[in-house]
Write a protein that holds these residues in place. Sequence first.
Motif, mmCIF file in Angstrom:
data_model
loop_
_atom_site.group_PDB
_atom_site.id
_atom_site.type_symbol
_atom_site.label_atom_id
_atom_site.label_comp_id
_atom_site.label_asym_id
_atom_site.label_seq_id
_atom_site.Cartn_x
_atom_site.Cartn_y
_atom_site.Cartn_z
ATOM 1 N N LEU A 1 84.007 42.359 8.941
ATOM 2 C CA LEU A 1 82.533 41.176 8.897
ATOM 3 C C LEU A 1 81.129 42.182 9.956
ATOM 4 N N ARG B 1 79.240 38.291 2.300
ATOM 5 C CA ARG B 1 80.335 38.080 3.311
ATOM 6 C C ARG B 1 82.002 38.099 2.866
ATOM 7 N N ALA C 1 79.104 38.544 13.988
ATOM 8 C CA ALA C 1 79.784 37.975 12.455
ATOM 9 C C ALA C 1 80.412 36.993 12.903
ATOM 10 N N GLN D 1 77.991 33.322 12.941
ATOM 11 C CA GLN D 1 77.419 33.201 11.191
ATOM 12 C C GLN D 1 77.922 32.032 10.338
ATOM 13 N N ASP D 2 79.013 32.469 10.376
ATOM 14 C CA ASP D 2 79.938 30.779 9.181
ATOM 15 C C ASP D 2 79.349 29.872 9.972
ATOM 16 N N ARG E 1 74.730 35.308 0.237
ATOM 17 C CA ARG E 1 75.263 35.427 2.019
ATOM 18 C C ARG E 1 76.332 35.242 1.825
#
Length: 493
Positions: free
Chosen positions: A146, A93, A154, A157-158, A89
């Motif tokens: 991203l 990214r 996007a 997701q961090d 992942r």
Amino acid sequence: MNAPTRTSPYDQLMAFQRTTEALAAVAGRTGWDQETVMPPGAAPQRAEEMGALEEVLHARRTDPRIGAWLEAAEAPDLAAEANLRELRRSFERNRRVPAALASEIARVTSLAQGQWARARANEDADAFRPVLSEVVRLRREEAAALSEGDPYDALVQDYEPGGNGALMAAMFAEMRPRLVELRRRALAAEPAPRLAGHFPKDAQLALSREIAERFGYDFGRGRLDLAVHPFSSGSGLDVRITTRVDEADPFSCLYSTIHEVGHAAYEQGVDPAHLLTPIGRGVSMGVHESQSRSYENQMGRSEAFCGWLFGRMRETFGDIGVGSERDFYRAVNAVRAGYIRTEADEVNYNLHVMLRFDLERALIRGELEVADLEAAWNERFAADFGVAVDRPSNGFMQDVHWSVGLMGYFPTYSLGNLYAGCLFSALRGDLPGLDASLAAGDPSPATKWLRDRLQRFGALRMPGDTIREATGAEPSAEPLLRYLEAKFGDLYP
């Protein structure tokens, strides 16, 4: 003479990653230093240092060898599978974000944090808007690199892998009506009493340290300092917390400390075997927040623990303006229409988060510009809370998050509350004697349950699976809403 042993692709990958994790920890500690003890004049140099560190980290995180190792690696156990999942992942990214952009984001947000603090102290929104505009521009650019759809997703997701804006919006739509009704009833009832008196800084900090230790914080691997905006930093063997002090309001210090201890306990509780690996930390900010909110609210603001704290407060400060355990419990859990998210009661807190979620989502999508943000905030705040914002530090400049680029972070606070409701419902079922322990100032049965069921696994499982495994049930807002309605129905009949 024996031939040298060839290490497996997985072992080579993890040896490389261990150095990356160590460098990331150094970068994190540099950020802690910036927000606690760094001299103000060092800000321009620190920004260059942070940018340089990010440049090195980005190069390591996108090293082509990682792709080859990932393709060849075989996982010998569940922990290895999870490490490979997290590395895939991260690799996918990071290689979509140009190195120059990653470095520039680190440099600009390092500068922006100090500029926000100065502008906030001076109530100078005009001084803050240009740097915030630059941060938003950079994060939009990152989201575009991203995203294959909604750019805000996007960034979410961090902080919450597997989450997205639509899921967050649905969660808020489910929670809002019952929270608004609960708030209406509370605000229409007799107001809760308030503390009165002078609460010296040193005495607050001494009591904060005692409470932190009672909640299981290990000062042998941490420390307590002051910051404008309380936070927890680090993982493994070095996990630090901060708080703030208002000599007229000790709850700000004490409950900020308990909150940050919840975060720190998660990091200190991860199995040492996972140290400096991708799973050697909390799996998401939502799960992280479930720990801090459980510690602060379900334990720290419970009637049982408030009975113990009432006695310690009077021993420490003398007359505190309330004369009974019940009145103290009501003061701790007072429902009031206030400006500040971090000081909001459990009923209002998620409504503060919903406001921020909608605004930052609009910012990243290009539906709102920074020039219009303050007006949009003030209009929404008046509509939601019935109070006009009186100054920027009570409005769009109160939180540090946007200045340091944490767009996509805010909804995880409410997701953490939801998870906390699920966890505490299961915990209560397993620990029928918990109230007696809390009344003695001993949260350890609950903190041990959380460590054994959740914290020690770090990021072994994805966020939703982490909660399912700990509770034996699907994550849902219902346990949180039932808890709030029962608690505040009793406080505000």
